[in-house]
Design a protein around this motif. Sequence first.
Motif, PDB file in Angstrom:
ATOM      1  N   VAL A   1       0.844  -1.189   0.000  1.00 60.79           N
ATOM      2  CA  VAL A   1       0.000   0.000   0.000  1.00 60.79           C
ATOM      3  C   VAL A   1       0.883   1.243   0.000  1.00 60.79           C
ATOM      4  O   VAL A   1       2.022   1.214   0.490  1.00 60.79           O
ATOM      5  CB  VAL A   1      -0.963   0.030   1.205  1.00 60.79           C
ATOM      6  CG1 VAL A   1      -1.918  -1.142   1.157  1.00 60.79           C
ATOM      7  CG2 VAL A   1      -0.212   0.043   2.523  1.00 60.79           C
ATOM      8  N   GLY A   2       0.353   2.316  -0.569  1.00 54.45           N
ATOM      9  CA  GLY A   2       1.072   3.578  -0.618  1.00 54.45           C
ATOM     10  C   GLY A   2       0.348   4.639   0.189  1.00 54.45           C
ATOM     11  O   GLY A   2      -0.884   4.712   0.178  1.00 54.45           O
ATOM     12  N   ILE A   3       1.120   5.430   0.903  1.00 51.86           N
ATOM     13  CA  ILE A   3       0.572   6.507   1.727  1.00 51.86           C
ATOM     14  C   ILE A   3       1.102   7.824   1.181  1.00 51.86           C
ATOM     15  O   ILE A   3       2.307   8.058   1.149  1.00 51.86           O
ATOM     16  CB  ILE A   3       0.963   6.349   3.217  1.00 51.86           C
ATOM     17  CG1 ILE A   3       0.378   5.054   3.775  1.00 51.86           C
ATOM     18  CG2 ILE A   3       0.482   7.539   4.028  1.00 51.86           C
ATOM     19  CD1 ILE A   3       1.341   3.892   3.792  1.00 51.86           C
ATOM     20  N   ARG A   4       0.192   8.680   0.747  1.00 49.84           N
ATOM     21  CA  ARG A   4       0.583   9.940   0.121  1.00 49.84           C
ATOM     22  C   ARG A   4       0.260  11.120   1.016  1.00 49.84           C
ATOM     23  O   ARG A   4      -0.401  12.080   0.612  1.00 49.84           O
ATOM     24  CB  ARG A   4      -0.084  10.073  -1.248  1.00 49.84           C
ATOM     25  CG  ARG A   4       0.448   9.060  -2.260  1.00 49.84           C
ATOM     26  CD  ARG A   4      -0.331   9.035  -3.561  1.00 49.84           C
ATOM     27  NE  ARG A   4       0.343   8.224  -4.584  1.00 49.84           N
ATOM     28  CZ  ARG A   4       0.276   6.908  -4.666  1.00 49.84           C
ATOM     29  NH1 ARG A   4      -0.437   6.229  -3.769  1.00 49.84           N
ATOM     30  NH2 ARG A   4       0.916   6.249  -5.614  1.00 49.84           N
ATOM     31  N   ASN A   5       0.700  11.039   2.240  1.00 49.58           N
ATOM     32  CA  ASN A   5       0.567  12.140   3.195  1.00 49.58           C
ATOM     33  C   ASN A   5       1.948  12.548   3.664  1.00 49.58           C
ATOM     34  O   ASN A   5       2.849  11.709   3.758  1.00 49.58           O
ATOM     35  CB  ASN A   5      -0.284  11.742   4.403  1.00 49.58           C
ATOM     36  CG  ASN A   5      -1.743  11.532   4.059  1.00 49.58           C
ATOM     37  OD1 ASN A   5      -2.229  10.404   4.080  1.00 49.58           O
ATOM     38  ND2 ASN A   5      -2.439  12.601   3.746  1.00 49.58           N
ATOM     39  N   GLY A   6       2.109  13.836   3.999  1.00 46.30           N
ATOM     40  CA  GLY A   6       3.393  14.311   4.498  1.00 46.30           C
ATOM     41  C   GLY A   6       3.871  15.540   3.739  1.00 46.30           C
ATOM     42  O   GLY A   6       3.275  15.933   2.732  1.00 46.30           O
ATOM     43  N   VAL A   7       4.932  16.132   4.236  1.00 45.13           N
ATOM     44  CA  VAL A   7       5.514  17.315   3.602  1.00 45.13           C
ATOM     45  C   VAL A   7       7.028  17.148   3.535  1.00 45.13           C
ATOM     46  O   VAL A   7       7.642  16.495   4.385  1.00 45.13           O
ATOM     47  CB  VAL A   7       5.173  18.611   4.371  1.00 45.13           C
ATOM     48  CG1 VAL A   7       3.673  18.869   4.339  1.00 45.13           C
ATOM     49  CG2 VAL A   7       5.671  18.555   5.804  1.00 45.13           C
ATOM     50  N   ALA A   8       7.633  17.764   2.527  1.00 39.40           N
ATOM     51  CA  ALA A   8       9.070  17.608   2.305  1.00 39.40           C
ATOM     52  C   ALA A   8       9.895  18.188   3.449  1.00 39.40           C
ATOM     53  O   ALA A   8      11.003  17.709   3.725  1.00 39.40           O
ATOM     54  CB  ALA A   8       9.454  18.276   0.985  1.00 39.40           C
ATOM     55  N   MET A   9       9.373  19.202   4.141  1.00 38.95           N
ATOM     56  CA  MET A   9      10.162  19.853   5.182  1.00 38.95           C
ATOM     57  C   MET A   9      10.421  18.950   6.385  1.00 38.95           C
ATOM     58  O   MET A   9      11.296  19.247   7.213  1.00 38.95           O
ATOM     59  CB  MET A   9       9.516  21.171   5.630  1.00 38.95           C
ATOM     60  CG  MET A   9      10.462  22.055   6.432  1.00 38.95           C
ATOM     61  SD  MET A   9       9.808  23.682   6.843  1.00 38.95           S
ATOM     62  CE  MET A   9       9.949  24.492   5.256  1.00 38.95           C
TER      63      MET A   9
ATOM     64  N   ASN B   1     -11.081  13.521   5.639  1.00 34.74           N
ATOM     65  CA  ASN B   1     -10.829  14.384   4.493  1.00 34.74           C
ATOM     66  C   ASN B   1      -9.413  14.271   3.947  1.00 34.74           C
ATOM     67  O   ASN B   1      -9.177  14.524   2.763  1.00 34.74           O
ATOM     68  CB  ASN B   1     -11.094  15.856   4.861  1.00 34.74           C
ATOM     69  CG  ASN B   1     -12.575  16.165   4.976  1.00 34.74           C
ATOM     70  OD1 ASN B   1     -13.382  15.546   4.304  1.00 34.74           O
ATOM     71  ND2 ASN B   1     -12.916  17.111   5.837  1.00 34.74           N
ATOM     72  N   ARG B   2      -8.438  13.862   4.796  1.00 33.11           N
ATOM     73  CA  ARG B   2      -7.038  14.030   4.402  1.00 33.11           C
ATOM     74  C   ARG B   2      -6.236  12.735   4.279  1.00 33.11           C
ATOM     75  O   ARG B   2      -5.192  12.729   3.624  1.00 33.11           O
ATOM     76  CB  ARG B   2      -6.325  14.979   5.380  1.00 33.11           C
ATOM     77  CG  ARG B   2      -6.989  16.350   5.436  1.00 33.11           C
ATOM     78  CD  ARG B   2      -6.177  17.352   6.233  1.00 33.11           C
ATOM     79  NE  ARG B   2      -5.028  17.813   5.472  1.00 33.11           N
ATOM     80  CZ  ARG B   2      -4.583  19.079   5.485  1.00 33.11           C
ATOM     81  NH1 ARG B   2      -5.204  19.982   6.217  1.00 33.11           N
ATOM     82  NH2 ARG B   2      -3.521  19.416   4.794  1.00 33.11           N
ATOM     83  N   VAL B   3      -6.650  11.665   4.908  1.00 32.06           N
ATOM     84  CA  VAL B   3      -5.887  10.422   4.816  1.00 32.06           C
ATOM     85  C   VAL B   3      -5.888   9.919   3.371  1.00 32.06           C
ATOM     86  O   VAL B   3      -6.935   9.834   2.726  1.00 32.06           O
ATOM     87  CB  VAL B   3      -6.483   9.353   5.760  1.00 32.06           C
ATOM     88  CG1 VAL B   3      -6.027   7.939   5.377  1.00 32.06           C
ATOM     89  CG2 VAL B   3      -6.083   9.654   7.196  1.00 32.06           C
ATOM     90  N   LYS B   4      -4.681   9.592   2.877  1.00 36.31           N
ATOM     91  CA  LYS B   4      -4.526   9.130   1.495  1.00 36.31           C
ATOM     92  C   LYS B   4      -3.746   7.809   1.485  1.00 36.31           C
ATOM     93  O   LYS B   4      -2.534   7.789   1.421  1.00 36.31           O
ATOM     94  CB  LYS B   4      -3.809  10.170   0.644  1.00 36.31           C
ATOM     95  CG  LYS B   4      -4.550  11.496   0.509  1.00 36.31           C
ATOM     96  CD  LYS B   4      -3.727  12.510  -0.263  1.00 36.31           C
ATOM     97  CE  LYS B   4      -4.436  13.859  -0.336  1.00 36.31           C
ATOM     98  NZ  LYS B   4      -3.590  14.874  -1.014  1.00 36.31           N
ATOM     99  N   ILE B   5      -4.479   6.707   1.606  1.00 32.54           N
ATOM    100  CA  ILE B   5      -3.893   5.367   1.573  1.00 32.54           C
ATOM    101  C   ILE B   5      -4.551   4.592   0.447  1.00 32.54           C
ATOM    102  O   ILE B   5      -5.779   4.522   0.373  1.00 32.54           O
ATOM    103  CB  ILE B   5      -4.095   4.613   2.913  1.00 32.54           C
ATOM    104  CG1 ILE B   5      -3.591   5.440   4.091  1.00 32.54           C
ATOM    105  CG2 ILE B   5      -3.398   3.261   2.859  1.00 32.54           C
ATOM    106  CD1 ILE B   5      -3.903   4.824   5.448  1.00 32.54           C
ATOM    107  N   THR B   6      -3.751   4.016  -0.454  1.00 32.68           N
ATOM    108  CA  THR B   6      -4.286   3.233  -1.556  1.00 32.68           C
ATOM    109  C   THR B   6      -3.405   2.014  -1.798  1.00 32.68           C
ATOM    110  O   THR B   6      -2.210   2.013  -1.436  1.00 32.68           O
ATOM    111  CB  THR B   6      -4.337   4.051  -2.861  1.00 32.68           C
ATOM    112  OG1 THR B   6      -3.042   4.549  -3.156  1.00 32.68           O
ATOM    113  CG2 THR B   6      -5.336   5.207  -2.747  1.00 32.68           C
ATOM    114  N   LYS B   7      -3.947   1.012  -2.416  1.00 29.15           N
ATOM    115  CA  LYS B   7      -3.160  -0.149  -2.808  1.00 29.15           C
ATOM    116  C   LYS B   7      -2.220   0.240  -3.953  1.00 29.15           C
ATOM    117  O   LYS B   7      -2.580   1.031  -4.823  1.00 29.15           O
ATOM    118  CB  LYS B   7      -4.062  -1.290  -3.258  1.00 29.15           C
ATOM    119  CG  LYS B   7      -4.538  -2.186  -2.120  1.00 29.15           C
ATOM    120  CD  LYS B   7      -5.089  -3.489  -2.666  1.00 29.15           C
ATOM    121  CE  LYS B   7      -5.300  -4.497  -1.529  1.00 29.15           C
ATOM    122  NZ  LYS B   7      -5.756  -5.809  -2.038  1.00 29.15           N
TER     123      LYS B   7
END
Length: 273
Positions: A186-194, A266-272
């Motif tokens: 699974v991929g998680i697309r949350n977070g910031v580069a800083m 609203n913000r969690v981004k988890i997908t296969k």
Amino acid sequence: MDNPEEWRQQAWAHLTKLRQECPLVQCITNFVSMDLMANVLLSAGASPAMVHSIDEIPEFTPKVHALCINVGTLTPDWLPAMKVAAETANKERKPWVLDPVAAGASSFRLKACLELLGMKPSVVRGNGSEILALVKGSVDPNSKGVDSRHESIDVVEAAKSLAQLSGSVVAVSGAVDVVTDGQQAVGIRNGVAMLQKITATGCSVSALVAAFVAIDPLHLVEATASALSLFGVASEIGMDMAKGPASLRMHLIDSLYGLDQGTVFNRVKITKL
């Protein structure tokens, strides 16, 4: 779970249970990360214990709900305590997380990480370069220490291979966080580069993973993904208020503490993958 909505519901359920149960998480970790790691656990709703003396471990570790071992400032004096703690956690059937910091930076560090990996951690969480070092079992002559030279998404197959060989769930941090049990990923697309500009954020998310697997040890992939995503969401909210790394650190802790159901949904981004 195939539906992103189900992952959001699962993440909120995990956070709610964590806040209700307040699991005790023992952290044998490096001097750099102790403060932020403890504060992240507290703000999420867990209870940190920075107990690393080998004289305390046989009596103390059976009391905890999960263990996190981080080899950041590794010394020969600390390694036996890490091994005894891992043995105790396994004996007591408590989940534990290995953070193989800079695994490929030196022979001593790599050997220690491989020995700990052989003790069957529930979850291994590292960056792309650390995971590759464990898979290859060799020192990286171009190692940049704790900084990764490999994107997480480029080491998915290596992470799957490590999961299959070790029997552990493997989590790879990066622009997209990856979690795999060797079969599904699974991929998680949350977070910031800083976050990369704040020391010990990776260490802290490993501790958070330990807290989440403590409250759902039978679903390691889901618990790990929830921890990574919610930490990322908190960083996104914190970034909206931050002026730089120092203020992001403060707002990250506040945002993790203040996460509510609407924000998570609203913000969690988890997908296969």
